[in-house]
Design a protein around this motif. Structure first.
Motif, PDB file in Angstrom:
ATOM      1  N   SER A 224       1.219  -0.948  -0.073  1.00  0.00           N
ATOM      2  CA  SER A 224       0.055  -0.054  -0.629  1.00  0.00           C
ATOM      3  C   SER A 224       0.886   1.289  -0.611  1.00  0.00           C
ATOM      4  O   SER A 224       0.808   1.607   0.916  1.00  0.00           O
ATOM      5  N   ASP A 225       2.029   1.794  -0.745  1.00  0.00           N
ATOM      6  CA  ASP A 225       2.714   2.604  -1.229  1.00  0.00           C
ATOM      7  C   ASP A 225       1.755   4.122  -1.272  1.00  0.00           C
ATOM      8  O   ASP A 225       1.267   4.134  -2.356  1.00  0.00           O
ATOM      9  N   GLN A 226       1.331   4.500  -0.549  1.00  0.00           N
ATOM     10  CA  GLN A 226       0.645   5.556  -0.992  1.00  0.00           C
ATOM     11  C   GLN A 226       1.447   6.388  -2.321  1.00  0.00           C
ATOM     12  O   GLN A 226       0.710   7.429  -2.871  1.00  0.00           O
ATOM     13  N   ALA A 227       2.553   6.697  -2.910  1.00  0.00           N
ATOM     14  CA  ALA A 227       3.193   7.288  -3.265  1.00  0.00           C
ATOM     15  C   ALA A 227       1.951   7.287  -4.595  1.00  0.00           C
ATOM     16  O   ALA A 227       2.288   7.740  -5.644  1.00  0.00           O
ATOM     17  N   ARG A 228       2.228   5.730  -4.937  1.00  0.00           N
ATOM     18  CA  ARG A 228       1.632   5.251  -5.703  1.00  0.00           C
ATOM     19  C   ARG A 228       0.127   5.996  -6.335  1.00  0.00           C
ATOM     20  O   ARG A 228      -0.198   5.906  -6.821  1.00  0.00           O
ATOM     21  N   TRP A 229      -0.269   5.123  -4.886  1.00  0.00           N
ATOM     22  CA  TRP A 229      -1.814   5.783  -5.100  1.00  0.00           C
ATOM     23  C   TRP A 229      -2.052   7.236  -4.833  1.00  0.00           C
ATOM     24  O   TRP A 229      -3.000   8.308  -5.822  1.00  0.00           O
ATOM     25  N   GLN A 230      -1.201   8.427  -5.282  1.00  0.00           N
ATOM     26  CA  GLN A 230      -1.209   9.793  -4.730  1.00  0.00           C
ATOM     27  C   GLN A 230      -0.787   9.904  -6.635  1.00  0.00           C
ATOM     28  O   GLN A 230      -0.767  10.841  -7.143  1.00  0.00           O
ATOM     29  N   LYS A 231       0.351   8.781  -6.951  1.00  0.00           N
ATOM     30  CA  LYS A 231       0.460   9.545  -8.764  1.00  0.00           C
ATOM     31  C   LYS A 231      -1.057   9.243  -9.662  1.00  0.00           C
ATOM     32  O   LYS A 231      -1.254   9.688 -10.657  1.00  0.00           O
ATOM     33  N   ALA A 232      -1.769   7.433  -9.246  1.00  0.00           N
ATOM     34  CA  ALA A 232      -3.067   7.489  -9.408  1.00  0.00           C
ATOM     35  C   ALA A 232      -3.946   8.757  -9.497  1.00  0.00           C
ATOM     36  O   ALA A 232      -4.372   8.890 -10.140  1.00  0.00           O
ATOM     37  N   TYR A 233      -4.336   8.713  -8.467  1.00  0.00           N
ATOM     38  CA  TYR A 233      -5.283  10.437  -7.996  1.00  0.00           C
ATOM     39  C   TYR A 233      -4.859  11.382  -9.183  1.00  0.00           C
ATOM     40  O   TYR A 233      -5.905  12.290  -9.416  1.00  0.00           O
ATOM     41  N   ASP A 234      -4.239  11.550  -8.740  1.00  0.00           N
ATOM     42  CA  ASP A 234      -3.242  12.879  -9.948  1.00  0.00           C
ATOM     43  C   ASP A 234      -3.940  12.881 -11.292  1.00  0.00           C
ATOM     44  O   ASP A 234      -4.159  13.467 -11.376  1.00  0.00           O
ATOM     45  N   ALA A 235      -3.418  11.591 -11.454  1.00  0.00           N
ATOM     46  CA  ALA A 235      -3.111  11.097 -13.555  1.00  0.00           C
ATOM     47  C   ALA A 235      -5.385  10.988 -13.590  1.00  0.00           C
ATOM     48  O   ALA A 235      -5.409  11.902 -14.028  1.00  0.00           O
ATOM     49  N   ASN A 236      -5.879  10.401 -12.645  1.00  0.00           N
ATOM     50  CA  ASN A 236      -7.403  10.381 -12.795  1.00  0.00           C
ATOM     51  C   ASN A 236      -8.119  11.938 -12.790  1.00  0.00           C
ATOM     52  O   ASN A 236      -9.169  12.528 -12.906  1.00  0.00           O
ATOM     53  N   LYS A 237      -8.047  12.439 -11.472  1.00  0.00           N
ATOM     54  CA  LYS A 237      -8.140  13.969 -11.238  1.00  0.00           C
ATOM     55  C   LYS A 237      -7.598  14.695 -12.655  1.00  0.00           C
ATOM     56  O   LYS A 237      -8.998  15.526 -12.999  1.00  0.00           O
ATOM     57  N   GLN A 238      -6.498  14.737 -12.704  1.00  0.00           N
ATOM     58  CA  GLN A 238      -6.442  15.441 -14.392  1.00  0.00           C
ATOM     59  C   GLN A 238      -6.875  15.130 -15.642  1.00  0.00           C
ATOM     60  O   GLN A 238      -7.439  15.788 -16.494  1.00  0.00           O
ATOM     61  N   ALA A 239      -7.691  14.069 -16.013  1.00  0.00           N
ATOM     62  CA  ALA A 239      -7.754  13.485 -16.707  1.00  0.00           C
ATOM     63  C   ALA A 239      -9.592  13.661 -16.635  1.00  0.00           C
ATOM     64  O   ALA A 239     -10.009  14.114 -17.617  1.00  0.00           O
ATOM     65  N   VAL A 240      -9.786  13.143 -15.056  1.00  0.00           N
ATOM     66  CA  VAL A 240     -11.651  13.843 -15.192  1.00  0.00           C
ATOM     67  C   VAL A 240     -11.700  15.499 -15.295  1.00  0.00           C
ATOM     68  O   VAL A 240     -12.550  16.122 -16.112  1.00  0.00           O
ATOM     69  N   ASP A 241     -10.591  16.331 -14.679  1.00  0.00           N
ATOM     70  CA  ASP A 241     -10.822  17.708 -15.204  1.00  0.00           C
ATOM     71  C   ASP A 241     -10.807  18.223 -16.919  1.00  0.00           C
ATOM     72  O   ASP A 241     -11.626  18.774 -16.988  1.00  0.00           O
ATOM     73  N   PHE A 242     -10.132  17.485 -17.060  1.00  0.00           N
ATOM     74  CA  PHE A 242      -9.572  18.187 -18.564  1.00  0.00           C
ATOM     75  C   PHE A 242     -11.079  17.592 -19.386  1.00  0.00           C
ATOM     76  O   PHE A 242     -11.434  17.918 -19.897  1.00  0.00           O
TER      77      PHE A 242
END
Length: 606
Positions: A224-242
Motif C-alpha cells: 500500500s505504497d501511498q506514493a503510488r496512490w498519489q500518482k494515480a489520484y493526480d492522473a485520474n483527477k487531471q483526466a476528470v478535469d480535462f
C-alpha cells in the motif's frame, strides 16, 4: 452516420491489396511497379496502416464474468473459478504481432519527410500509435507482470537477438506511462466528426489514470505504497478535469446511455454499423427471440441483489424470512417495482414485454420466463419453466437457468431473423463514469473521503436514486474501509456486463467475495400453489407482473446452487494472482523466467 475510422473495409482492403496483389487498381504514382515502400509515400495509405492497427486492437463487445451471470447450459463454471489450476491449463502466451506492427509504424514515422506528412499530422499519428503500444503492453502486464520490452523493430536475420528476457514490472510501467505522456502531448483535445472514435487526448489521459490505479491497487501494491496512490489520484483527477473542460461528463439518462451514440459519456468506443462492422447478438437473447445460440449471460443472485432499492438501501434478501408470506410479498414488490434506473436498463425480468422488434407471439404479450414448482421424479430440478409457448420441464438446458436476462446494450431494432449478423450497438470500452470512479477510489485511499463520497453521490444521482433527507443517496459508508466496500458494490452495479468485474476483483485481490458465495445462487419467481398453468389458455400472457393482482399469484424462492451440482462452487486460489507463462513460450525462449507463484524465479511485484 458512422464514420470511416470504424475499420472501413474499403480502406483496409486497399492497404492489403497494395502490399500483396499487383492487380489492384490504386491511384498513386508508379502503379506499374507496386512496392510496399510506396505506402510510406502516400498519406492516405499511412493513415490506412494505422486504421489497420485500430481494427486489430480496439476492444470488442464483452459480457458478464466472475459472479455476474450464468449460461443456459448450467454447470459451466470455469475450472479456474473452482480452484482447478495448472501451468498447462492457465498459461499465458506472448503475442507480439501488434507490438511489432506498431514499432514498425513508429520507426517509419520517425524518418518521414515533411513533404509527405506535416509535423502536426506526424505527431497525431505517432500519438495514436504510442497509445496502442501502451494498451498492448498493459494488457500483457496486468496478466503476468513484467514482459520482454521491445521498442524498436527487430532484425529477424539475427535470430539470437530476438530472444529477450522479461523486464521488471516497474520498468514496463514506467515505459507505458512515458508512451502515454508522449501521446497526450501529441493528440488533439478532440477529433472532428469525421474522425470520431480515434484516440484523443482525453482517452489517453483516462487510460493513464486506469493504469496507475491498477499499479496502486493491492495486486501490484501489496505494501500500500501511498506514493503510488498519489500518482494515480493526480492522473485520474487531471483526466476528470480535462474531460469536463471539453464537454464530457455523466450522460443524464442512464437508460439511454447505450442507445444514444456519441453521447458525452463516451470516452473510448468501438463503433458498430451494418453491413461492414456489425456483430452477432443472438446469445444474450432468450430462446424465443433468438436464432442460434441463446440464453447466455443470465444475471444471478449476486448481481441481482447488489442493485439497490430506489431509496439507495440494500436489496439483499434474508433467506430465512422468505417463508413468511408478508416478507416474501414485500420483497417481490420491491424487487420488481422499487429499484434504481440501472437495474431496469441491465436486467430483463419476467412479466414485461421483451424489448425487440420481434412479434414472436401476440404483440401485446409479456414474456413470462417464470417457474412452477413440481414434486415428481421427472423433473431434475423440482421446477417447470412457464414459457410463452407451453409449460416445459426445466432440465438446465434450453429454457435457461436463472429466468433473468441481460438487456444492457441490446440492439432493440432487430428481430430474430437478423440478430446473428446485424447488431449495431456501439461498444463503449471506457466511459466517463469509470474515469470518475477511478478518481474517487484513489481519493479514498488517500483518505480524501469527502471527494470519494461525492463521486458515489453523483453516480447514484444519475441513476435516479432518491437523495434522502441527508443528501447521501442511501450511502451509509463513512470510514475508509466502508467507502472501499461501497466502491466494490457500486462498480459491480454501474459496470455490470461491461467486462470490469473480474478484473476489479483481481486487482483488489478480493476473490474471497466470490468464494464466500460458495455457489452461483439465483432467485426464482415461482407460481403459487393452487394456481393451475398447464396450457396456454390457463394464463393471461398479456398481464404485467407490475400489477399487484398479478404479482400476488407468485412468490420468491432462493436457489442456493443454480448449477445443481455440489462440486460446482467458487474455490478460487488465493495464492495465485498472476497467470503463469505458457510452457511453450518458456521452451522457445530460454531467457524467459516463470512467475514465482508458479515455481519460477520472476517476481511480478518488482
Amino acid at each position: 452516420m458512422k464514420n470511416v475510422i470504424k475499420y472501413s473495409l474499403r480502406v483496409c482492403l486497399g492497404l492489403f491489396c497494395l502490399l500483396t496483389v499487383s492487380s489492384c487498381d490504386l491511384n498513386y504514382e508508379n502503379t506499374a511497379a507496386i512496392n510496399p515502400d510506396n505506402v510510406w509515400k502516400n498519406p492516405v495509405m499511412i493513415n490506412s496502416f494505422l486504421t489497420d492497427i485500430y481494427g486489430g486492437m480496439t476492444p470488442e463487445w464483452a459480457g458478464g464474468g466472475a459472479d455476474e451471470s450464468i449460461n443456459s447450459s448450467g454447470a459451466n463454471m470455469s475450472d479456474y473459478q473452482r480452484g482447478i489450476i495448472s501451468v498447462e491449463k492457465d498459461g499465458y502466451g506472448f503475442s507480439y504481432t501488434n507490438i511489432d506492427k506498431i514499432n514498425f509504424f513508429l520507426d517509419k514515422l520517425s524518418n518521414m519527410p515533411l513533404s509527405i506528412l506535416s509535423e502536426a499530422d506526424n505527431k497525431q499519428l505517432t500519438g495514436q500509435a504510442l497509445f496502442w503500444r501502451a494498451w498492448d503492453y498493459w494488457g500483457k502486464i496486468r496478466q503476468v507482470g513484467g514482459v520482454p520490452l521491445i521498442l524498436k523493430p527487430q532484425d529477424v536475420t539475427n535470430k539470437e537477438s530476438l530472444f529477450i528476457p522479461r523486464s521488471k514490472t516497474s520498468e514496463c510501467v514506467t515505459q507505458i506511462i512515458k508512451d502515454l505522456d508522449d501521446a497526450i502531448s501529441m493528440l488533439p483535445d478532440k477529433w472532428d466528426n469525421a474522425n470520431y472514435g480515434r484516440i484523443d487526448k482525453g482517452t489517453a489521459m483516462a487510460f493513464k489514470g486506469q493504469v496507475l490505479l491498477w499499479y496502486a491497487s493491492p495486486l501490484f501494491n501489496s505494501g500500500s505504497d501511498q506514493a503510488r496512490w498519489q500518482k494515480a489520484y493526480d492522473a485520474n483527477k487531471q483526466a476528470v478535469d480535462f474531460l469536463k473542460s471539453i464537454g464530457k461528463g455523466l450522460y443524464e439518462s442512464y437508460p439511454n446511455l447505450w442507445k444514444v451514440e456519441q453521447n458525452k459519456e463516451v470516452i473510448m468506443v468501438n463503433q458498430y454499423y451494418y453491413p461492414d462492422h456489425a456483430f452477432n447478438q443472438s446469445a444474450m437473447r432468450p430462446e424465443p427471440f433468438s436464432n442460434g445460440s441463446a440464453n447466455e449471460g443470465q444475471p444471478i443472485y449476486s448481481l441481482l441483489s447488489t442493485f439497490p432499492k430506489k431509496d439507495g438501501s440494500s436489496m439483499k434478501v434474508d433467506v430465512s424470512k422468505l417463508s413468511d408470506p408478508d416478507y416474501n410479498a414485500q420483497y417481490l414488490k420491491d424487487f420488481i417495482d422499487n429499484r434504481d434506473d440501472r437495474f431496469y436498463t441491465t436486467v430483463f425480468m419476467p412479466g414485461f414485454k421483451y424489448p425487440s422488434k420481434d412479434i414472436v407471439f401476440a404483440s401485446d404479450e409479456s414474456y413470462w420466463n417464470t417457474w412452477k414448482k413440481v414434486a415428481d421424479a421427472q423433473s431434475s430440478t423440482g421446477y417447470t419453466y412457464i414459457s410463452m409457448v407451453s409449460v416445459q420441464r426445466q432440465t438446465g438446458g434450453n429454457y435457461g437457468c436463472s429466468g433473468f436476462y441481460q438487456i444492457k446494450g441490446l440492439d432493440e431494432t432487430l428481430d430474430k431473423s437478423i440478430v446473428t449478423s446485424q447488431a449495431k450497438t456501439d461498444w463503449i470500452e471506457m466511459r466517463f463514469a469509470e474515469v470518475l470512479m477511478n478518481y474517487g477510489e484513489c481519493a479514498n485511499e488517500l483518505k480524501k473521503s469527502d471527494e470519494a463520497l461525492q463521486v458515489l453521490y453523483d453516480i447514484r444521482k444519475r441513476a435516479n436514486i432518491l437523495s434522502g433527507s441527508n443528501g447521501k443517496y442511501g450511502i451509509t459508508a463513512s470510514t475508509q474501509s466502508e467507502i472501499r466496500e461501497a466502491y466494490i458494490e457500486e462498480r459491480f452495479v454501474e459496470f455490470a456486463f461491461e467486462g470490469k468485474r473480474w478484473n476489479d476483483l483481481r486487482r483488489w485481490k478480493r476473490f474471497d467475495i466470490m468464494n464466500n458465495q460458495k455457489h452461483r445462487a439465483g432467485i426464482y419467481i415461482v407460481l403459487n400453489e393452487g394456481i393451475t398453468v398447464n396450457t396456454r389458455s390457463d394464463f393471461d400472457w398479456t398481464s404485467k407482473i407490475t400489477t399487484d393482482a398479478v404479482r400476488q399469484k407468485f412468490h420468491v424462492e432462493y436457489i442456493e446452487n443454480l448449477d445443481k451440482k455440489p462440486e460446482f462452487k467458487y474455490n478460487l486460489d488465493l495464492n495465485h494472482w498472476f497467470y503463469p507463462i505458457k510452457k511453450n513460450d518458456l521452451d522457445k525462449n530460454s531467457k524467459l523466467e516463470q512467475n514465482n507463484e508458479w515455481g519460477g524465479t520472476f517476481d511480478p511485484l518488482l
